[in-house]
Design a protein around this motif. Structure first.
Motif, PDB file in Angstrom:
ATOM      1  N   GLY C  41     -41.998  -5.869  42.440  1.00  0.00           N
ATOM      2  CA  GLY C  41     -43.369  -6.135  42.852  1.00  0.00           C
ATOM      3  C   GLY C  41     -43.402  -6.847  44.193  1.00  0.00           C
ATOM      4  O   GLY C  41     -42.401  -6.945  44.904  1.00  0.00           O
ATOM      5  N   PRO C 118     -51.270 -16.022  38.274  1.00  0.00           N
ATOM      6  CA  PRO C 118     -50.709 -14.962  37.423  1.00  0.00           C
ATOM      7  C   PRO C 118     -51.113 -13.577  37.899  1.00  0.00           C
ATOM      8  O   PRO C 118     -50.431 -12.597  37.618  1.00  0.00           O
ATOM      9  N   GLN C 119     -52.220 -13.517  38.640  1.00  0.00           N
ATOM     10  CA  GLN C 119     -52.697 -12.216  39.077  1.00  0.00           C
ATOM     11  C   GLN C 119     -52.074 -11.764  40.384  1.00  0.00           C
ATOM     12  O   GLN C 119     -52.217 -10.617  40.786  1.00  0.00           O
ATOM     13  N   THR C 120     -51.383 -12.659  41.076  1.00  0.00           N
ATOM     14  CA  THR C 120     -50.897 -12.344  42.427  1.00  0.00           C
ATOM     15  C   THR C 120     -49.861 -11.231  42.420  1.00  0.00           C
ATOM     16  O   THR C 120     -49.982 -10.245  43.134  1.00  0.00           O
ATOM     17  N   ASN C 121     -48.811 -11.418  41.644  1.00  0.00           N
ATOM     18  CA  ASN C 121     -47.737 -10.425  41.622  1.00  0.00           C
ATOM     19  C   ASN C 121     -46.961 -10.552  40.305  1.00  0.00           C
ATOM     20  O   ASN C 121     -47.300 -11.357  39.441  1.00  0.00           O
ATOM     21  N   LEU C 122     -45.893  -9.768  40.156  1.00  0.00           N
ATOM     22  CA  LEU C 122     -45.136  -9.794  38.900  1.00  0.00           C
ATOM     23  C   LEU C 122     -44.469 -11.150  38.695  1.00  0.00           C
ATOM     24  O   LEU C 122     -44.355 -11.624  37.561  1.00  0.00           O
ATOM     25  N   THR C 125     -47.141 -13.473  37.310  1.00  0.00           N
ATOM     26  CA  THR C 125     -47.418 -13.103  35.910  1.00  0.00           C
ATOM     27  C   THR C 125     -46.331 -13.610  34.978  1.00  0.00           C
ATOM     28  O   THR C 125     -46.602 -14.321  33.997  1.00  0.00           O
ATOM     29  N   THR C 126     -45.082 -13.269  35.267  1.00  0.00           N
ATOM     30  CA  THR C 126     -44.020 -13.601  34.322  1.00  0.00           C
ATOM     31  C   THR C 126     -43.706 -15.096  34.327  1.00  0.00           C
ATOM     32  O   THR C 126     -43.404 -15.678  33.293  1.00  0.00           O
TER      33      THR C 126
END
Lengths: 342, 612, 198
Positions: C41, C118-122, C125-126
């Motif tokens: 990502g 969390p919405q920016t990239n993988l 999120t993780t």
């Protein structure tokens, strides 16, 4: 009585194995499908032996050991038999070890991409149709794949939406189309002809209607087809076709926003299938109906009815906006135009 | 018990219900037997709804290009049919037996955590209601019971259907986990003196192994579901392919759970069959130790085969080869069990009554499902079979011909123990034959049409594919199965209250549950049994030692007491669930209710010992 | 019901071990997800852009010390030294809360300063899912310990006789600490230092 039973068995066998059915995996025309049918036959016959033996044992047990009235027979009180346990553990291991050899060999065969494929095709799965791009030959088409006979074809699979799967049962097993995964497979068909394919990974409302055809050509026919696909679209002279052409290219209808017609100025969309030579295809709407005027008119009139959930019906202005809806005569003109795009 | 009483600044009557009756008895009960009955009845009703969903599917597929069910509804039907049958049908039906039978088989008075047990049931009920309410609340999930990303993301599936699926499964997961924790501790720690592990009845062994599989597998799908929920509710990127996510993450997590799950579905049925065949053959199980070892090996290997569900996803030849080998290997211990069951019957004096018929039916059909399973293990040829009706055939032979037949066998077998009455044997046999014939005519032809190219999960098919004949046969036969189930229902309703009295041990059986009255008293055993052998009850019967008078008085037996909190805690969880779908404030309230009720539960005082 | 059990161990002790085994699989799945998506990502903001290893090392140390403190609290309770038990108990709670404070500080730095959500990239999120879940576990632990401490202020309700409750809480606390060590190594250290597998 015996005749009836034997005729029924023959009938059932014919209906079950159905070699002539359009999607039968027993009716193979390429090395991959053949090897797969062969592997299946090994385990099928081995499985039949086990099935018959065990079911026979069950039936024997029923007749020999069932409790009968007025019988004082006592059940034999043994607890087990280690030798037997070892035997029926080892024997299946040996069988599976032997059988795994051709299976592993096939896995490697199918999973090793050819270094010099005759043709490369980029297959893109959409909801609900297949896009076929020949990157080295500069050809883009949809739903009907042409490949040359007897040669290895490398397929690159991609999707920018949900999962799909690319399956032509008579030529090869399927490989799933997974976004961001970049799956590859190779196929080879050793006989010319028409083959049926279908999407085999649930992809939404009209998954059942996402089908395609593969036409296996001789080398000459394939070359001819490629050359023809490269040509720009026919520009009509006939008044009805011309009317259809005008409507197609109009901003009001907006067809060109999704569909590409090579050589046109206004139809450069890449969301829907490339329609440059749609008139020469045998089927419409990803293999679900024959390419006739009537069917084409039905499709253009109400694609959402034929393929629920399809994007044309949910995004096309003429279907979303009642002010822009196509009249029946416009539909006839459009169909006439598209059929002229041979 | 070491509870820490809490002094609160205000008065709440946290005292436990005293001698609740009627509906309050059922709502506050912590008696494993009542909870077992609650599970069984609820699960059976859910099974019926799943069956109706199946009949609608089959009706739509009876002929080519039929227009009885619209495609979107069809997709909801097959999703809900599978989700219902697996999570609301087979698993809780097995749980019904775990609940009722395990304490009896190990000589215990109840499970280790009676209130947690009640909580498991209520959470299951609410999870089931959440799941099924989707039909009435705007649409059910429509992406299959396996819910592959990215079609389950909001990009491709905007309505609430998938949310119901995600939330419902998580609530059900909590129920299953709680129950499994309970049974693991119960089986380890509450066995009667002398009941070593190698003297456990096989049904108890299978339950134990199933519970261990469950507590290790369910967290994995819980994570997958939480990730999907975070994506759908808060726009996280776990399955957002535009952010670079790979949909295979979902498939790996799902199947690392999913494969152990299928063993969770079948092992209890195998345990039931392992009780029934020795009882009615009048001889011990053939190869007890081998059966235990085989089950343990299956459970262990079950973790090493998951990618055989993903053979066509392009994992590469190394992965496909490894998983082909491991999947072939798992057939071995399954075969050992099959041969051992045959060995159990061999030389026996076999009563072919309804439980035996269902058990033998299990053997013959699980065999077919197992063989088609080995066919799938050949990944190279599985590329043709995957996602076709060949797989649907396999699934239904092992799950319907296998798990459901095993469960029906168990229902008939333990019916006299649970109700104190005998069912109608003639109707039982009729039920069996209708289900057996129906099952085979419905699902065997699916092998044919699968190999003839019919994919799964399609709402219709073309007339010139040649699949119409067998589809018609399958639809007709599905109604035969339904007819058989109808006779089952009539038999149950008729016999539950009105059947002839059955007595303590109508089958002359082998395990401890048959040594007490039918139905058992609330305290199960007057005296905790002292176990001296495998099949101790049978051994004692042969020596004439099974009927010894006890000096214990029932009123001296101290039993766990009823409680309101388990049901209320489940309700809090359910409210939180609906809140995630509709309104996060409601979700917060639900979580608050859950926390408060759990705290109240921890600090709940015990009533006066005399107030039973 | 008789208090005799087949193994001699209390039912709840076994329950806690089984629960922790299950929770292992839960964290393993989240850590697995993190590792699968590592390096995929949008690369920025990525681990090396946001992590402040010295600060996180301090909070890790604090959490580790809280486990040691927990051991002392339990040891004193079993020996009926209630005063010492209370001291070590409150220090465990304070250290746990400090760790949580560090986490909140770190999350807000990442969110407001580095624009990692969390919405920016993988990675976002993780990372947030994994460490957030761990944080929730720590919070539950701190609350649980708080309740035990609060109860210990009322006469003899917490004593050597009732040490099982603290034993269970301590097991949970140590588990949460061990999980953090794994997360610190796999997410923070592997993410920042070259030479570790990416």
């Amino acid at each position: 009585m015996k005749k009836i039973i034997s005729l029924s068995i023959v009938f059932l066998l014919i209906v079950s194995c159905g070699k002539d059915l359009p999607m039968s995996t027993f009716d193979t025309y390429g090395p991959i499908a053949e090897e797969q049918a062969f592997l299946f036959s090994i385990i099928f016959w081995a499985g039949m032996v086990v099935l018959v033996a065990v079911e026979a044992a069950i039936i024997y047990i029923y007749f020999k050991y069932r409790r009968r009235k007025n019988s004082n027979r006592k059940a034999a009180q043994f607890h087990g038999n280690t030798k037997l346990e070892i035997l029926w553990t080892i024997l299946p291991v040996v069988f599976l070890a032997v059988v795994s050899v051709p299976v592993l060999s096939a896995i490697w065969n199918f999973g090793t991409m050819p270094e010099n494929p005759a043709v490369v095709v980029n297959v893109k799965g959409h909801q609900y149709w297949f896009e076929f791009e020949y990157p080295d030959l500069d050809v883009v088409t949809a739903n009907e794949l042409h490949i040359p006979v007897g040669k290895q074809v490398l397929i690159n699979l991609d999707s920018n939406n949900v999962l799909h799967s690319f399956w032509i049962p008579k030529i090869a097993g399927k490989t799933d189309i997974i976004p961001n995964q970049g799956n590859q497979m190779w196929i080879q068909a050793d006989h010319t002809g028409l083959y049926y394919g279908q999407c085999a990974e649930f992809c939404g409302e009209s998954h059942a209607l996402m089908r395609f055809r593969v036409i296996v050509d001789t080398d000459e026919d394939f070359a001819t087809w490629i050359d023809h696909q490269k040509t720009e679209a026919y520009v009509p002279n006939d008044p009805l076709e011309k009317e259809g052409y005008t409507i197609f290219m109009s901003a009001k209808a907006g067809c060109g926003g999704c569909h590409m017609i090579n050589g046109s100025k206004k139809a450069k969309g890449k969301i829907g299938p490339n329609l440059t030579h749609v008139g020469s295809r045998q089927h419409l709407a990803s293999g679900i109906m024959e390419n006739t005027q009537d069917n084409l008119r039905k499709w253009i009139k109400d694609p959402g009815k034929i393929k629920p959930g399809n994007i044309m019906a949910s995004q096309g202005a003429v279907y979303m906006d009642p002010n822009k809806a196509l009249t029946d005569s416009e539909v006839i003109a459009l169909a006439s135009y598209l059929q002229s795009l041979k | 018990m070491t509870t820490i009483p809490l002094k609160l600044p205000f008065k709440i009557d946290l005292s436990r219900p005293v001698n609740p009756t009627g509906i309050w008895d059922w709502i506050t009960t912590i008696d494993h037997k009542k909870i077992g009955v609650l599970y069984g009845v609820t699960a059976f009703l859910m099974f019926i709804t799943g069956g109706i969903e199946a009949l609608l599917i089959r009706t739509q597929l009876a002929g080519p290009e039929m227009k009885i069910i619209a495609p979107d509804v069809y997709n909801q039907l097959f999703t809900m049919h599978a989700t219902t049958m697996i999570f609301l049908g087979v698993m809780p039906l097995s749980a019904a037996f775990f609940n009722y039978i395990i304490p009896l088989q190990i000589g215990a008075r109840d499970v280790a955590f009676p209130r947690l047990n009640a909580f498991s049931y209520w959470t299951f009920l609410f999870g089931a209601l959440i799941m099924k309410s989707s039909w009435f609340l705007g649409g059910s999930p429509n992406a299959g019971w396996f819910g592959y990303a990215p079609i389950t993301t909001t990009t491709f599936n905007a309505g609430h259907g998938i949310d119901f699926w995600v939330v419902g499964l998580q609530v059900l997961g909590v129920a299953s986990l709680a129950a499994s924790f309970n049974f693991i501790v119960t089986i380890i720690n509450m066995r009667a003196p002398g009941m070593s592990f190698m003297r456990l009845p096989l049904f108890t062994w299978m339950t134990f192994i199933t519970a261990i599989l469950l507590v290790l597998a369910f967290p994995v799908i819980t994570v997958a579901l939480i990730e999907l929920m975070l994506d759908r509710t808060f726009d996280f990127n776990f399955f957002n392919t535009r952010a670079g996510a790979n949909p295979l993450l979902w498939q790996h997590l799902f199947w690392i759970f999913g494969h152990p799950e299928v063993y969770i579905l079948i092992l209890p049925a195998m345990g039931i069959v392992s009780e029934i065949l020795p009882t009615f053959s009048k001889k011990p199980i053939f190869g007890y130790a081998a059966m235990v070892l085989a089950a343990a090996f299956i459970a262990f290997m079950g973790w090493l085969v998951w990618s055989h569900h993903m053979f066509t996803t392009g994992l590469g030849p190394i992965a496909n080869s490894v998983f082909t080998i491991t999947t072939m290997l798992i057939a071995i211990p399954t075969g050992v069990k099959m041969f051992n069951w045959l060995g159990t019957m061999w030389g026996g004096n076999i009563e072919f009554n309804t439980p035996t018929l269902f058990s033998v039916g299990f053997l013959s059909m699980f065999l077919i499902g197992g063989i088609s399973g080995v066919m799938h293990s050949f990944s190279a040829s599985d590329y043709q079979q995957q996602d076709t009706y060949f797989i649907v055939a396999h699934i239904h032979y092992v799950l319907f011909g296998g798990a459901i037949f095993g469960i029906f066998a168990g229902i008939y077998y333990w019916f006299p123990k649970i109700t104190g009455r005998m069912y109608d044997e003639k109707m039982g046999k009729l039920n069996f034959w209708l289900m057996f014939i129906g099952q085979n005519l419905t699902f065997f032809p699916m092998h044919f049409i699968g190999m003839q190219g019919m994919p799964r999960r399609i709402f219709t098919y073309d007339a010139n594919m040649g699949w119409a004949f067998w589809n018609g046969v399958e639809t007709f036969s599905a109604y035969i199965i339904a007819f058989g189930v109808l006779f089952f229902i009539i038999n149950m309703l008729k016999s539950w209250g009105n059947g002839p009295k059955a007595g303590d041990d109508p089958w002359d059986a082998r395990t401890l549950e048959w040594s007490i009255s039918s139905p058992p008293p609330v305290y199960n055993f007057l005296d905790v049994p002292k176990v001296e052998a495998l099949d101790d009850f049978w051994v004692k019967k042969q020596k004439g030692l099974s009927k010894i008078k006890s000096k214990t008085k029932p009123k001296d037996i101290h039993l766990p007491q009823a409680s309101y909190w388990p049901m209320l805690a489940s309700l809090g969880l359910a409210i939180a669930g609906y809140g995630i779908i509709y309104n996060l404030v409601v979700c917060g309230l639900g979580i608050a209710m859950l926390l408060i009720t759990v705290c109240a539960w921890s600090f709940e005082p015990v009533n006066e010992p005399d107030a039973h | 019901m008789s208090d005799e059990t087949t193994t001699g161990l209390n039912n709840r002790k076994i329950l806690m071990w089984v629960f922790l085994g299950s929770d292992c699989m839960f964290f393993a799945s989240l850590i697995g997800t993190y590792l699968i998506y590592k390096g995929m990502g949008l690369p920025h903001p990525g681990p090396s852009d946001v992590f402040d290893i010295p600060t996180t090392s301090v909070s890790t140390f604090v959490l580790l010390m809280s486990s040691m403190s927990m051991v002392f609290a339990y040891a004193y309770l079993v020996r009926s030294n209630i005063k010492a038990f209370r001291i070590w108990m409150i220090s465990t709670i304070i250290m746990g809360a400090t760790f949580l404070g560090f986490q909140i500080f770190e999350f807000s730095e990442f969110y407001f300063h580095d624009h990692l959500s969390p919405q920016t990239n993988l990675f976002g999120t993780t990372f947030y899912a994994l460490t957030g879940t761990h944080g929730i576990h720590v919070t539950i632990g701190v609350v649980w310990l708080g309740i035990i401490f609060y109860s210990s202020l009322f006469r003899n309700t917490v004593s050597a006789k009732t040490n099982l409750d603290l034993d269970l809480a301590a097991l949970y606390w140590h588990f949460v600490d061990i999980v953090w060590i794994v997360i610190f190594a796999v997410v923070y250290l592997f993410g920042t230092f070259k030479g570790f597998p990416s």
